[in-house]
Design an enzyme around this catalytic site. Sequence first.
Site, PDB file in Angstrom:
ATOM      1  N   HIS A 194      43.854  37.229  35.800  1.00 53.51           N
ATOM      2  CA  HIS A 194      44.154  38.614  35.273  1.00 53.51           C
ATOM      3  C   HIS A 194      45.173  38.990  34.146  1.00 53.51           C
ATOM      4  CE1 HIS A 194      43.152  40.385  39.874  1.00 53.51           C
ATOM      5  NE2 HIS A 194      41.871  39.788  39.119  1.00 53.51           N
ATOM      6  N   HIS A 196      39.021  32.113  42.919  1.00 57.00           N
ATOM      7  CA  HIS A 196      38.631  33.300  43.423  1.00 57.00           C
ATOM      8  C   HIS A 196      37.336  33.490  43.838  1.00 57.00           C
ATOM      9  CE1 HIS A 196      35.900  33.881  40.155  1.00 57.00           C
ATOM     10  NE2 HIS A 196      36.815  33.476  39.298  1.00 57.00           N
ATOM     11  N   GLU A 235      30.247  36.540  39.947  1.00 58.07           N
ATOM     12  CA  GLU A 235      31.458  36.169  39.112  1.00 58.07           C
ATOM     13  C   GLU A 235      31.966  34.837  39.276  1.00 58.07           C
ATOM     14  OE1 GLU A 235      34.913  38.266  38.834  1.00 58.07           O
ATOM     15  OE2 GLU A 235      33.856  39.745  40.518  1.00 58.07           O
TER      16      GLU A 235
END
Length: 469
Positions: free
Chosen positions: A272, A372, A404
Amino acid sequence: MKRLLFLFIFLITINQAHSQENLPTDYLSKEFHKGRREAFRALMPANSVAVVFSYPERVFSRDINYNYHANPDMYYLTGYKEPDAVLFIFKDAQTNGETELFFVREKNANREMWTGRRLGIDEAKSKLGISTVYNGKDFKDFVIDFKKFDKIIYDKIPTDIGNNKSGFDLFGLLESFKTKAEITKEDELSLELFRTITNSLREIKTPEEMVLMRKTVKLSCIAHNEVMKAVGPDMSENEADGIHAYIHRRYGAEDEGYPPIVGAGANGCILHYGENNSTKIDNQLLLMDVGSEYHGYSADVTRTIPANGKFTAEQKAIYQLVYDAQEAVFKICKEGTPLADLNNKAKEVLAAGLIKLGIITDPKDVKLYYPHGCSHFLGLDVHDKGNYSGPTSLLKENMVITVEPGIYIPANSKCDKKWWNIGVRIEDDIAIKKDSYENLSADAPRKWDEIEKLAAQKSTFNEMKLPKI
């Protein structure tokens, strides 16, 4: 003097009324929002009332607020985009026949001159199609017998909000509600029921929503493509970010759906990353996770590109592995597939590929470089509401999700140095069909050779000449 002041405010009001021209015409209709309230009501238990508050305003700096972002649930159910409001939906018609009540900000010509137009009661009725509307200041003394309901349904009540001492800002509305409903602490069952209803509704997109989803994703793809053509080793992360923002606005998007992630080299290994302030991308990969927000609906597209237009052998190997994982996940994107299966499939392919490349030896270590999940719901929130776990967490027709997979190998990882600072994510927005899927973001190339081909083209941004400072 009073006459002059009255005339001044009157002229402002008239000017504002006549200045609302050239506005977009493709917002969701009031019929859409009415239909969503009816769908919500149908899922409510007998003899219940649902309560939806607007989001609070947030301070940017001292007396300046951030641009206001509506509570997506409030927007979904009403189309209302202002603060200091509360909506009540009744399962059954009340004494006067009303099935809903809406309390909104009062029209105020002086405040509108400073902070923008307000709908007020009349326009909330005419533009939003809600028949029973009052000013927020009327709520404190408005009689609602909450004791007669078997269940009061509401979302988590915010606590970190300002109080302007008026008694009818969001703080005042919340305090009045808690007093009337005798709420001393939140009811976990009420919170769970509210979320169950909104998760079930918002995870399935209506045809009207899909029009906006397609547009927000398409214009985001155009932005990604333009950066692919414009990028070079001397470009900064911030400049690449700015190209995205310009193109989003050029096509009418109000904002980005989330803080853009534009990271070069090592920065692309930060999941992020948000600074976007490296002054030179150099001959590194540039990971761009950027999506527009168009009329409330967010895209979420990631492309990873070589700044000099050509992948190195190591970059290409990691990129192809991530691409292969995404392709494998696409094959199971159809109604009935458990949501968890998507991430399991991504991990399976990535682990096998990393072992083949000699980066890991144990499949369990895939988590070191793929930390993730693979998919989330997409819509009014970039991580949209939906059923993420339990027996209902199956893909259904007309869902929109992301796919993703990614690999991130920061410096000092326990592998050959030639892999260090390679971060690759490929993210696409997928509409689920009965027996297949549709890639809404297919306009932005994903194959490594197609990216190199597009990168060889020139962008209009390459021709921009600005003065030096």
